[in-house]
Design an enzyme around this catalytic site. Structure first.
Site, PDB file in Angstrom:
ATOM      1  N   HIS A 153      32.601  36.897  18.682  1.00 21.05           N
ATOM      2  CA  HIS A 153      33.637  36.056  19.286  1.00 21.05           C
ATOM      3  C   HIS A 153      32.973  35.194  20.359  1.00 21.05           C
ATOM      4  O   HIS A 153      32.413  35.710  21.326  1.00 21.05           O
ATOM      5  CB  HIS A 153      34.746  36.906  19.903  1.00 21.05           C
ATOM      6  CG  HIS A 153      35.845  36.085  20.516  1.00 21.05           C
ATOM      7  ND1 HIS A 153      36.916  35.616  19.785  1.00 21.05           N
ATOM      8  CD2 HIS A 153      36.029  35.638  21.782  1.00 21.05           C
ATOM      9  CE1 HIS A 153      37.718  34.919  20.568  1.00 21.05           C
ATOM     10  NE2 HIS A 153      37.198  34.921  21.788  1.00 21.05           N
ATOM     11  N   CYS A 154      33.037  33.870  20.180  1.00 21.87           N
ATOM     12  CA  CYS A 154      32.353  32.934  21.072  1.00 21.87           C
ATOM     13  C   CYS A 154      33.334  32.428  22.128  1.00 21.87           C
ATOM     14  O   CYS A 154      34.348  31.803  21.800  1.00 21.87           O
ATOM     15  CB  CYS A 154      31.782  31.760  20.272  1.00 21.87           C
ATOM     16  SG  CYS A 154      30.850  30.594  21.270  1.00 21.87           S
ATOM     17  N   LYS A 155      33.022  32.706  23.396  1.00 22.23           N
ATOM     18  CA  LYS A 155      33.871  32.223  24.485  1.00 22.23           C
ATOM     19  C   LYS A 155      33.696  30.723  24.725  1.00 22.23           C
ATOM     20  O   LYS A 155      34.601  30.084  25.263  1.00 22.23           O
ATOM     21  CB  LYS A 155      33.561  32.995  25.760  1.00 22.23           C
ATOM     22  CG  LYS A 155      33.926  34.465  25.687  1.00 22.23           C
ATOM     23  CD  LYS A 155      33.645  35.160  26.999  1.00 22.23           C
ATOM     24  CE  LYS A 155      34.048  36.632  26.932  1.00 22.23           C
ATOM     25  NZ  LYS A 155      33.787  37.326  28.219  1.00 22.23           N
ATOM     26  N   ASN A 158      36.009  29.499  22.073  1.00 20.44           N
ATOM     27  CA  ASN A 158      37.340  30.094  22.183  1.00 20.44           C
ATOM     28  C   ASN A 158      37.855  30.544  20.821  1.00 20.44           C
ATOM     29  O   ASN A 158      39.057  30.498  20.558  1.00 20.44           O
ATOM     30  CB  ASN A 158      38.321  29.109  22.829  1.00 20.44           C
ATOM     31  CG  ASN A 158      39.593  29.809  23.310  1.00 20.44           C
ATOM     32  OD1 ASN A 158      39.591  31.012  23.570  1.00 20.44           O
ATOM     33  ND2 ASN A 158      40.678  29.057  23.404  1.00 20.44           N
TER      34      ASN A 158
END
Length: 407
Positions: A153-155, A158
């Site tokens: 999950h890439c912040k 998003n």
């Protein structure tokens, strides 16, 4: 504030508890545009806009021909490619096909009870999404949905990076590295030429009407704005520092994903294997520490028992001057060892503040010492009875007394 009107659910199983821990309910996220945006996502777009404005508005127009044309082409392709691939990565829904088929992202997910199910996904069935999933599917706790071919999950985006948008993410990463590299090269060229030969950077027609080399124009050729050399170089220094940091981070990320390509695993698999390895290491250290404690205690008790006889032999009362003292020291050591063993067996039932082993040992030692005193007194009396009495006469000479038995 109405606390009872809120819906609750569980997004992940609790650790070490059979009860259902309830958390505020939230609907699954569709993609990276779902509200609210992540702070890192906003920071990434601000850095992108800043570098694009600085590169195409200030520094590339200062380059002489044909380098300005080459820079426009390479930088323009890199920035545009990163823009579209970033948009595609954020827009694509990485959810599993069974989740996307439901087309129901507005309702909360059902409650997860650990007492009934040990994991969210068990036997290829997700008990939160309530769908059948594939073997490479993971339920993301942030997006609240099952992601097909989950990687991470890439912040910054998003959204989750999975099988459906991974290659868009990879191309966006490479194009970002190329664009930032071009920014650094262009600014460093201008920085060096500003001191070597600034006239090379003043080839635009707008510089013909300006006298001196201290005034510069930015945002050529559409909206020329005057600035000083100090302002131009300060902005160049700040931009190079920011670009260097971004380039290092992106190169590290690219190298990590190339390593994953070589190993044939995903980011999630890498993290899971690393956590399992750390868990096994902690368990091994805990077992070693637990096994070393009884060994050290047994060794200590053996050393104390071995030191018993030298300690007694060093005392003047039990010096080995006669066979009686050696027998006493042996008996004392034997009795002390026996009572220590019995005290260790009964140690788990002793809750007092005093040490019973110490009291029993001291009582035994005193009894043995007293018995030794009695034996010594008996020996002294026997010796005095067997000795010949001696008397003195009036003149002070010694005269042996006559033995009555000899008469």
């Amino acid at each position: 504030m109405n606390c009872f009107g809120r819906r609750f659910r569980r997004t992940a199983p609790a650790h070490g508890s059979s009860k259902s821990e309830l958390v505020p309910s939230k609907t699954p996220r569709i993609n990276g545009w779902s509200w609210p945006p992540q702070p890192l996502q906003v920071v990434g777009w601000l850095v992108y806009i800043y570098l694009a404005v600085i590169t195409f508005g200030i520094y590339i127009p200062l380059l002489p021909w044909p380098w300005n044309g080459v820079s426009y082409a390479i930088s323009g392709i890199s920035f545009l490619l990163h823009f579209f691939t970033n948009i595609a990565t954020v827009t694509i829904d990485p959810a599993d096909a069974s989740v996307r088929a439901k087309k129901n992202y507005s309702t909360p997910l059902p409650l997860f009870d650990r007492a009934k199910h040990a994991h969210i996904i068990q036997d290829l069935h997700c008990y939160l999404c309530d769908v059948k999933v594939g073997p490479k599917v993971k339920h993301c706790g942030v997006c609240n949905k099952c992601v097909e071919g989950f990687d991470h999950h890439c912040k910054w985006l998003n959204t989750c990076v999975g099988q459906r948008n991974y290659w868009w993410f990879f191309v966006a990463l490479i194009s970002a590295i190329l664009a930032i590299f071009m920014v650094i090269v262009v600014i460093l060229f201008i920085f060096v030429q500003h001191y070597l030969d600034p006239n090379i950077l003043r080839t635009a027609p707008q510089f013909e009407t300006m006298q001196g080399n201290t005034t510069w124009l930015v945002f050529l050729p559409l909206a020329p704005i005057k600035t000083s050399s100090a302002g131009l170089l300060t902005l160049a220094f700040i931009t190079v520092m920011l670009s260097t940091v971004c380039l290092l981070l992106l190169c590290h990320l690219l190298g990590f994903h190339l390593y994953l390509f070589y190993k044939g695993i995903s980011t999630y698999d890498y993290v899971k294997k690393r956590r399992q390895k750390e868990g096994r290491k902690r368990d091994t250290e805990a077992k070693n520490s637990c096994s070393s404690k009884p060994h050290s205690s047994n060794q200590k008790s053996q050393e104390e028992s071995n030191n018993c006889e030298p300690t007694l032999s060093q005392s003047p009362r039990f010096s080995n001057k006669n066979p009686l003292s050696s027998r006493l020291s042996d008996s004392i050591c034997a009795e002390l060892e026996n009572f220590k063993k019995s005290a260790e067996k009964q140690n788990s039932f002793n809750y007092g503040t005093e040490n019973p082993t110490k009291n029993e040992t001291s009582s035994i030692s005193m009894s043995v010492i007293n018995s030794q005193k009695v034996d010594n007194n008996e020996e002294d009396q026997g010796t005095s009875e067997k000795s010949t009495p001696v008397t003195r006469n009036a003149l002070g000479s010694s005269v042996m007394a006559r033995d009555p038995t000899s008469q």
